[in-house]
Design a protein around this motif. Sequence first.
Motif: not given
Length: 61
Positions: A19-23
Amino acid sequence: MTADGLSFIEWLFPNIWQFFSDWKIPGTNMTPASWFIFFIVAGVVLTLISKLLGVSWFNNR
């Protein structure tokens, strides 16, 4: 710990990291994970430099 609890932990941490590295944060082209790691590393480096040089950032220390 039960198998269900272990299964939940194995699911939780990769999904939080994803979640913290996808967007990316608009206007910066950086992910929240990269900002988080940057602030941790910058804090450690500044602390080491201040201890090596004997610099105190605040007068009350």
